[in-house]
Design an enzyme around this catalytic site. Structure first.
Site, mmCIF file in Angstrom:
data_model
loop_
_atom_site.group_PDB
_atom_site.id
_atom_site.type_symbol
_atom_site.label_atom_id
_atom_site.label_comp_id
_atom_site.label_asym_id
_atom_site.label_seq_id
_atom_site.Cartn_x
_atom_site.Cartn_y
_atom_site.Cartn_z
ATOM 1 N N LYS A 183 0.836 -1.203 0.000
ATOM 2 C CA LYS A 183 0.000 0.000 0.000
ATOM 3 C C LYS A 183 0.877 1.262 0.000
ATOM 4 O O LYS A 183 2.071 1.191 0.221
ATOM 5 C CB LYS A 183 -0.932 -0.008 1.221
ATOM 6 C CG LYS A 183 -1.910 -1.196 1.214
ATOM 7 C CD LYS A 183 -2.847 -1.145 0.029
ATOM 8 C CE LYS A 183 -3.930 -2.198 0.070
ATOM 9 N NZ LYS A 183 -3.477 -3.561 -0.270
ATOM 10 N N ASN A 184 0.239 2.429 -0.208
ATOM 11 C CA ASN A 184 1.016 3.672 -0.317
ATOM 12 C C ASN A 184 1.678 4.049 1.006
ATOM 13 O O ASN A 184 2.656 4.780 1.026
ATOM 14 C CB ASN A 184 0.125 4.816 -0.794
ATOM 15 C CG ASN A 184 -0.316 4.605 -2.236
ATOM 16 O OD1 ASN A 184 -0.356 3.469 -2.713
ATOM 17 N ND2 ASN A 184 -0.633 5.678 -2.930
#
Ligand SMILES: Cc1ncc(COP(=O)(O)O)c(C=O)c1O
Length: 380
Positions: A183-184
């Site tokens: 994920k970011n």
């Protein structure tokens, strides 16, 4: 030979690594002060709304469903084009997922098709911002409000995205994020839930740790059945280090995505039949760069394209095979052809490398390799 370019790679800086070492030496490594600090930072980012962190995005979603009172006999409207956690949690709480086909442009749930799926048993809508591209929140909440439905936003992929100038998570009903390594923002594993009331936050704390409520030095009671999904301080410290750089990560992803689209959105590539994502460089956090491969006779299978990219030293992914055609879901009655647009995407969507430390040269390398593979099979 150039080094292997993975599909994704977390950016963990030395300051974060040193911070983790400090936590490890502190004598308190599970949930404690760093969890509280992480929650406070997240809450500040979301305009002061209550936030609690968990050891996965899945736990966060499941607890969101419990807070919304979703249980046996209830239906939850969602998309079949997502990571399977999205609908598994609905089954876990004893409810039934009701899938709605996707909008082929955004690849998110088709908002125009939601109302036809609403029944007296519908309790909530569970949309997903695939690849970080936000679902239209205005239309979504207009539908939910009109029908008296709860919304659980599966924003696992859209931390840092916004809708009409509002950060995802800063408004709306229950909003759930994941901090999985791809994920970011990562906390190794983890997730968080943004809520609307402090009483929900208190209940979420109980659901995440065996339902336990402590009073005084030795008092303890259990009123609800909770599980074990607390985040450790070690993981929280990773998340704190990541959060400080989230804006920078998002900006870099948008830059790289713009470069991808610039190279791909040209007549010679369009002529190969490649489908491109919505060119939204303001609202999407570009969690993933996804193209749609041309299908049918004369075109290579996706697995063949992935194998050739791999041979060229480039990682890729298929996010996602549609949920309703997994054995578990087929056994509950879903079958081929139920959601043709999602099924088409599930077969042909291809995720290309995108992470903040990639370079422009990496983007060019991926596009050159992909176009070369498609051209070779186009000519053959
Ligand atoms: C759309 C979506 N929903 C839910 C999840 C579950 O998050 P986690 O893997 O942190 O449990 C993920 C991430 O993996 C996801 O991408």
């Amino acid at each position: 030979m150039q080094p292997y370019l993975p599909l994704t790679r977390p950016t963990l800086d030395e300051e974060t690594i040193a911070g983790v070492a400090e936590v490890l030496r502190s004598g308190w490594i599970t949930s404690g002060p760093k969890v509280k600090e992480f929650e406070a930072l997240l809450s500040a980012m979301f305009g002061g709304r209550p936030v609690r962190v968990f050891n996965s995005g899945t736990a966060s979603l499941e607890i969101a469903l419990r807070l919304a009172g979703v249980g046996p006999g209830d239906e939850v409207i969602t998309t079949p084009l997502s990571w399977v956690a999205t609908s598994n949690v609905v089954l876990t709480v004893g409810a039934r997922p009701v899938f709605v086909d996707i909008d082929p442009l955004t690849r998110n749930i088709d908002l125009a098709a939601i109302e036809a799926a609403i029944t007296p048993a519908t309790k909530a809508i569970l949309p997903v911002d695939l690849a970080g591209l936000p679902v239209d929140r205005d239309r979504l909440y207009e539908i939910a409000t009109r029908h008296g439905l709860r919304v659980i936003e599966d924003a696992a992929q859209s931390l840092g995205s916004s809708w009409q100038g509002r950060l995802i998570g800063s408004c709306g009903d229950l909003v759930s994020f994941s901090f999985h390594p791809n994920k970011n923002l990562t906390s190794i594993e983890g997730g968080c839930l943004v809520m609307t009331t402090e009483s929900d936050a208190t209940l979420a704390e109980q659901y995440r740790l065996q339902g336990v409520v402590r009073t005084g030095l030795d008092g303890m009671d259990v009123k609800v059945l909770g599980g074990k999904s607390n985040l450790t301080d070690v993981a929280a410290r990773v998340g704190i280090g990541q959060l400080a750089r989230l804006d920078e990560f998002t900006a870099r992803r948008r830059e790289l995505a713009r470069e991808y689209c610039h190279l791909l959105d040209v007549p010679a590539v369009r002529a190969l039949g490649l489908g491109l994502p919505v060119a939204d460089f303001d609202q999407s956090n570009w969690h993933m760069m996804q193209v749609m491969l041309p299908g049918g006779a004369g075109h290579p299978e996706r697995a063949e394209v992935m194998a050739q990219l791999h041979a060229a030293g480039i990682g890729s992914g298929a996010h996602y095979p549609v949920i309703h055609l997994f054995t578990l879901y087929r056994a509950a009655g879903w079958t081929d052809g139920d959601f043709p647009r999602a099924e088409h995407a599930g077969r042909s969507i291809l995720t290309l490398p995108l992470f903040p430390t990639m370079t422009s040269a990496d983007v060019t390398r991926v596009v050159t390799a992909l176009v070369g593979i498609l051209q070779a099979t186009h000519r053959a």
